[in-house]
Motif scaffolding. Sequence first.
Motif, PDB file in Angstrom:
ATOM      1  N   UNK A 105     115.740  -2.316  -8.542  1.00 28.41           N
ATOM      2  CA  UNK A 105     115.200  -1.596  -7.315  1.00 28.41           C
ATOM      3  C   UNK A 105     114.910  -0.179  -8.110  1.00 28.41           C
ATOM      4  N   UNK A 106     115.555   0.423  -8.684  1.00 26.20           N
ATOM      5  CA  UNK A 106     115.554   1.528  -9.193  1.00 26.20           C
ATOM      6  C   UNK A 106     114.453   1.849 -10.271  1.00 26.20           C
ATOM      7  N   UNK A 107     114.525   0.612 -11.233  1.00 23.06           N
ATOM      8  CA  UNK A 107     113.484   0.458 -12.048  1.00 23.06           C
ATOM      9  C   UNK A 107     111.912   0.074 -11.658  1.00 23.06           C
ATOM     10  N   UNK A 108     112.130  -0.514 -10.601  1.00 22.47           N
ATOM     11  CA  UNK A 108     110.488  -0.910  -9.986  1.00 22.47           C
ATOM     12  C   UNK A 108     110.005   0.270  -9.272  1.00 22.47           C
ATOM     13  N   UNK A 109     111.030   1.011  -8.531  1.00 21.05           N
ATOM     14  CA  UNK A 109     110.558   2.204  -7.854  1.00 21.05           C
ATOM     15  C   UNK A 109     109.766   3.301  -8.883  1.00 21.05           C
ATOM     16  N   UNK A 110     110.524   3.319  -9.955  1.00 22.26           N
ATOM     17  CA  UNK A 110     110.031   4.439 -10.928  1.00 22.26           C
ATOM     18  C   UNK A 110     108.679   3.974 -11.864  1.00 22.26           C
ATOM     19  N   UNK A 116     100.553   5.895 -13.022  1.00 27.51           N
ATOM     20  CA  UNK A 116     100.701   4.707 -13.651  1.00 27.51           C
ATOM     21  C   UNK A 116      99.767   3.590 -13.154  1.00 27.51           C
ATOM     22  N   UNK A 117      99.435   3.468 -11.929  1.00 25.77           N
ATOM     23  CA  UNK A 117      98.436   2.554 -11.387  1.00 25.77           C
ATOM     24  C   UNK A 117      97.084   2.881 -11.882  1.00 25.77           C
ATOM     25  N   UNK A 118      96.700   4.356 -12.042  1.00 19.31           N
ATOM     26  CA  UNK A 118      95.411   4.498 -12.468  1.00 19.31           C
ATOM     27  C   UNK A 118      95.181   3.962 -14.035  1.00 19.31           C
ATOM     28  N   UNK A 119      96.152   4.596 -14.666  1.00 19.38           N
ATOM     29  CA  UNK A 119      96.317   4.053 -16.445  1.00 19.38           C
ATOM     30  C   UNK A 119      96.088   2.562 -16.420  1.00 19.38           C
ATOM     31  N   UNK A 236      98.388  -4.929  -9.795  1.00 13.17           N
ATOM     32  CA  UNK A 236      98.942  -3.864 -10.810  1.00 13.17           C
ATOM     33  C   UNK A 236     100.351  -3.845 -10.321  1.00 13.17           C
ATOM     34  N   UNK A 237     100.516  -3.457  -9.233  1.00 10.27           N
ATOM     35  CA  UNK A 237     101.945  -3.070  -9.063  1.00 10.27           C
ATOM     36  C   UNK A 237     102.748  -4.190  -9.455  1.00 10.27           C
ATOM     37  N   UNK A 238     102.757  -5.350  -9.373  1.00  8.64           N
ATOM     38  CA  UNK A 238     103.490  -6.375  -9.663  1.00  8.64           C
ATOM     39  C   UNK A 238     103.693  -6.498 -11.126  1.00  8.64           C
ATOM     40  N   UNK A 239     102.352  -6.266 -11.729  1.00  6.48           N
ATOM     41  CA  UNK A 239     102.331  -6.171 -13.261  1.00  6.48           C
ATOM     42  C   UNK A 239     103.093  -5.165 -13.853  1.00  6.48           C
ATOM     43  N   UNK A 240     103.086  -3.786 -13.311  1.00  5.66           N
ATOM     44  CA  UNK A 240     103.879  -2.607 -13.667  1.00  5.66           C
ATOM     45  C   UNK A 240     105.480  -2.800 -13.625  1.00  5.66           C
ATOM     46  N   UNK A 241     105.673  -3.582 -12.257  1.00  6.88           N
ATOM     47  CA  UNK A 241     107.208  -3.638 -12.044  1.00  6.88           C
ATOM     48  C   UNK A 241     107.800  -4.551 -12.996  1.00  6.88           C
ATOM     49  N   UNK A 242     106.995  -5.798 -13.216  1.00  4.59           N
ATOM     50  CA  UNK A 242     107.578  -6.840 -14.189  1.00  4.59           C
ATOM     51  C   UNK A 242     107.784  -6.425 -15.667  1.00  4.59           C
ATOM     52  N   UNK A 243     106.735  -5.497 -16.100  1.00  2.00           N
ATOM     53  CA  UNK A 243     106.678  -4.944 -17.439  1.00  2.00           C
ATOM     54  C   UNK A 243     107.785  -3.849 -17.349  1.00  2.00           C
ATOM     55  N   UNK A 244     108.173  -3.177 -16.600  1.00  2.00           N
ATOM     56  CA  UNK A 244     109.052  -2.178 -16.710  1.00  2.00           C
ATOM     57  C   UNK A 244     110.646  -2.833 -16.754  1.00  2.00           C
TER      58      UNK A 244
END
Length: 280
Positions: A105-110, A116-119, A236-244
């Motif tokens: 949760x901490x990783x995905x929240x950050x 990061x979404x715009x990037x 994109x949110x899902x992809x960023x969270x999975x990647x993190x």
Amino acid sequence: MHFKAKFLATAALSLVISTAAQAQSASDVVATVNGTDITLGEMIITRAQLPQQYQSLPNDVLFTGILDQLIQQQLLADQLEVEPARVAIALTNEARSLRAGEVITAITDGAVTDETLQAAYDERFAGAEPATEYNAAHILVETEEEAVAVKARVDGGADFAETAREVSTGPSGPNGGDLGWFGAGMMVAPFEEAVLALEVGDVSGPVETQFGWHIVKLNETRAQALPTLDDVREELTGQLQSSAIESRLTELQDAAEITMPDEGAFDPEVLINLDLLKVE
């Protein structure tokens, strides 16, 4: 009592009640069973873990039901004189899972911010050309000979839509063969190839697919607008969270000392041997 005095007394009582409600904490004891406390935090966690069909029940009903449940569980738990190994193992697994969940949760929240979404959006769509969409109609018949005859009729001046309504066997026939708008990859390959080869207003020769023989007319093309950030925000949110998460796990694994069993040390079939849980 004087009206003003009554008002002040009522206000004071409300303040006491409000202050008491605000002062409540997860460690507050709600009930005690044979010396074992049941806390407000335990009730809150139980409420959060209820199946969805119970989530909409009134909180007063849930409060009573949850408290009764926890009391009954404690009464039964107190009867267990010897704790089986499987209980301790299950608790270890549960604790590991809960702790890992907190870190995730901490990783995905950050990982997800406006920046990061715009990037991520810019990386995907920067320089991207809008895809082409096609508006076409077709006449579907069973044999090549029928398709050749249909093509000759249209080339001879017959109205395409009227001909489709008259002879097409496809579901779009009553609508003049109109297929509406579609993009690349939405039609079977031979049909799509025929559409791509046409200029607007052109009519194809016979095209065979698994559905039969088609005569295709390209009515119009247009550029498909690129999706906005809001359109793809969830993806994109899902992809960023999975990647993190993957990145952090890689870092942790690289820095950790992990000992794995030798190949063949354990038979995978042992996973279904519940009898092993009885001997520890």
